[in-house]
Design an enzyme around this catalytic site. Sequence first.
Site, PDB file in Angstrom:
ATOM      1  N   ASP A   1     -28.031  41.890  31.445  1.00 42.23           N
ATOM      2  CA  ASP A   1     -27.380  40.629  31.848  1.00 42.23           C
ATOM      3  C   ASP A   1     -26.757  39.862  30.670  1.00 42.23           C
ATOM      4  O   ASP A   1     -25.632  39.347  30.805  1.00 42.23           O
ATOM      5  CB  ASP A   1     -28.374  39.697  32.568  1.00 42.23           C
ATOM      6  CG  ASP A   1     -28.647  40.133  33.995  1.00 42.23           C
ATOM      7  OD1 ASP A   1     -27.862  40.926  34.541  1.00 42.23           O
ATOM      8  OD2 ASP A   1     -29.644  39.664  34.571  1.00 42.23           O
TER       9      ASP A   1
ATOM     10  N   HIS B   1     -24.192  42.757  42.117  1.00 41.33           N
ATOM     11  CA  HIS B   1     -24.264  44.063  42.764  1.00 41.33           C
ATOM     12  C   HIS B   1     -25.444  44.118  43.735  1.00 41.33           C
ATOM     13  O   HIS B   1     -25.313  44.535  44.877  1.00 41.33           O
ATOM     14  CB  HIS B   1     -24.377  45.148  41.682  1.00 41.33           C
ATOM     15  CG  HIS B   1     -25.454  44.883  40.663  1.00 41.33           C
ATOM     16  ND1 HIS B   1     -25.649  43.662  40.048  1.00 41.33           N
ATOM     17  CD2 HIS B   1     -26.444  45.685  40.162  1.00 41.33           C
ATOM     18  CE1 HIS B   1     -26.669  43.727  39.217  1.00 41.33           C
ATOM     19  NE2 HIS B   1     -27.172  44.946  39.273  1.00 41.33           N
TER      20      HIS B   1
ATOM     21  N   GLY C   1     -32.558  42.957  31.569  1.00 44.00           N
ATOM     22  CA  GLY C   1     -31.772  44.151  31.243  1.00 44.00           C
ATOM     23  C   GLY C   1     -30.479  43.827  30.498  1.00 44.00           C
ATOM     24  O   GLY C   1     -30.479  43.163  29.459  1.00 44.00           O
TER      25      GLY C   1
ATOM     26  N   HIS D   1     -38.522  42.369  37.843  1.00 38.35           N
ATOM     27  CA  HIS D   1     -37.335  41.507  37.992  1.00 38.35           C
ATOM     28  C   HIS D   1     -36.622  41.805  39.310  1.00 38.35           C
ATOM     29  O   HIS D   1     -36.107  40.898  39.962  1.00 38.35           O
ATOM     30  CB  HIS D   1     -36.364  41.730  36.834  1.00 38.35           C
ATOM     31  CG  HIS D   1     -36.971  41.466  35.500  1.00 38.35           C
ATOM     32  ND1 HIS D   1     -37.236  40.207  35.037  1.00 38.35           N
ATOM     33  CD2 HIS D   1     -37.378  42.308  34.527  1.00 38.35           C
ATOM     34  CE1 HIS D   1     -37.767  40.274  33.835  1.00 38.35           C
ATOM     35  NE2 HIS D   1     -37.864  41.549  33.505  1.00 38.35           N
TER      36      HIS D   1
ATOM     37  N   ASP E   1     -31.552  51.779  43.181  1.00 34.53           N
ATOM     38  CA  ASP E   1     -31.143  52.423  41.933  1.00 34.53           C
ATOM     39  C   ASP E   1     -29.870  51.728  41.487  1.00 34.53           C
ATOM     40  O   ASP E   1     -28.917  51.595  42.260  1.00 34.53           O
ATOM     41  CB  ASP E   1     -30.935  53.927  42.074  1.00 34.53           C
ATOM     42  CG  ASP E   1     -31.031  54.582  40.686  1.00 34.53           C
ATOM     43  OD1 ASP E   1     -32.078  54.419  40.031  1.00 34.53           O
ATOM     44  OD2 ASP E   1     -30.064  55.208  40.254  1.00 34.53           O
TER      45      ASP E   1
HETATM   46  P1  ITT Z   1     -37.267  51.209  39.172  1.00 40.14           P
HETATM   47  O1  ITT Z   1     -36.572  52.548  39.055  1.00 40.14           O
HETATM   48  O2  ITT Z   1     -38.759  51.319  39.140  1.00 40.14           O
HETATM   49  O3  ITT Z   1     -36.767  50.393  40.348  1.00 40.14           O
HETATM   50  P2  ITT Z   1     -35.811  50.588  36.724  1.00 40.14           P
HETATM   51  O4  ITT Z   1     -35.687  49.350  35.894  1.00 40.14           O
HETATM   52  O5  ITT Z   1     -36.135  51.882  36.012  1.00 40.14           O
HETATM   53  O6  ITT Z   1     -36.888  50.314  37.873  1.00 40.14           O
HETATM   54  P3  ITT Z   1     -33.310  51.773  37.577  1.00 40.14           P
HETATM   55  O7  ITT Z   1     -33.814  53.170  37.419  1.00 40.14           O
HETATM   56  O8  ITT Z   1     -32.506  51.444  38.801  1.00 40.14           O
HETATM   57  O9  ITT Z   1     -34.492  50.713  37.548  1.00 40.14           O
HETATM   58  O10 ITT Z   1     -32.486  51.402  36.265  1.00 40.14           O
HETATM   59  C1  ITT Z   1     -31.684  50.294  36.277  1.00 40.14           C
HETATM   60  C2  ITT Z   1     -31.211  50.010  34.865  1.00 40.14           C
HETATM   61  O11 ITT Z   1     -30.099  49.136  34.917  1.00 40.14           O
HETATM   62  C3  ITT Z   1     -32.268  49.314  34.036  1.00 40.14           C
HETATM   63  O12 ITT Z   1     -32.035  49.626  32.683  1.00 40.14           O
HETATM   64  C4  ITT Z   1     -31.978  47.838  34.280  1.00 40.14           C
HETATM   65  O13 ITT Z   1     -32.395  47.016  33.237  1.00 40.14           O
HETATM   66  C5  ITT Z   1     -30.453  47.843  34.457  1.00 40.14           C
HETATM   67  N1  ITT Z   1     -30.093  46.867  35.503  1.00 40.14           N
HETATM   68  C6  ITT Z   1     -30.112  47.057  36.853  1.00 40.14           C
HETATM   69  N2  ITT Z   1     -29.811  45.934  37.500  1.00 40.14           N
HETATM   70  C7  ITT Z   1     -29.598  45.004  36.543  1.00 40.14           C
HETATM   71  C8  ITT Z   1     -29.278  43.641  36.597  1.00 40.14           C
HETATM   72  O14 ITT Z   1     -29.173  43.003  37.732  1.00 40.14           O
HETATM   73  N3  ITT Z   1     -29.143  43.005  35.433  1.00 40.14           N
HETATM   74  C9  ITT Z   1     -29.276  43.640  34.243  1.00 40.14           C
HETATM   75  N4  ITT Z   1     -29.611  44.921  34.103  1.00 40.14           N
HETATM   76  C10 ITT Z   1     -29.771  45.608  35.260  1.00 40.14           C
END
Ligand code: ITT
Length: 189
Positions: free
Chosen positions: A149, A174, A147, A11, A66
Amino acid sequence: MEFILASSNPHKADEFNDLFKDAPISVNPASKKIDVIEDGNTFNENAFKKAKAYYDEFKSPALADDSGLVVPSLPDILGVHSARFSPELPDYKDKNLKLIELIDGKDRAAYFVCYLCFYINPQEVYFFEGRVHGQIGNELQGEDGFGYDPVFLPDGQDGKSLAQVIEWKMTNSHRAKASIAASNFFSNR
Ligand code: ITT
């Protein structure tokens, strides 16, 4: 400038393709996933760890994101640990329902935060941050996005969730704000 995307979240890749489509930055998927232990205490630290791990592996500039949902009234969960909230519930629908349960009776203010780390080489590393403020809703709303959203109601959007205002998300989230700051920087570099 070309960057490898240091992320295994498809995503995020979709959002970056859109966000950087007119920017002097091109972001390409990595040919393989690198496992990075995200044990930093801050978003910045984890973004740096991910970007450096991909740079070290592929020997080319890497971009890591992150991000997470910060809920000040629930300080011990989510935030920098957002990806690891309620691991016994792998489905985000269930995680969101759990969050609605936990926030009952508490202040519902929340914000998403995104830190981008552009790791060009060990001497040249840049960070950009973006935030979007809002509230945690009472129910899941909308099918788009990913996630958290469906449970996040950004300020000024008439009680709709981020999953219901996906066009707005692409310019105001963000991730959008951090990406716009990065585009401006790299355009003038
Ligand atoms: P990578 O580390 O491989 O990039 P990840 O999904 O594990 O992938 P993060 O460690 O940055 O990414 O964790 C981000 C968390 O926050 C994850 O649970 C996402 O679903 C949520 N998140 C981040 N951006 C979001 C968004 O734009 N909308 C909804 N949820 C988001």
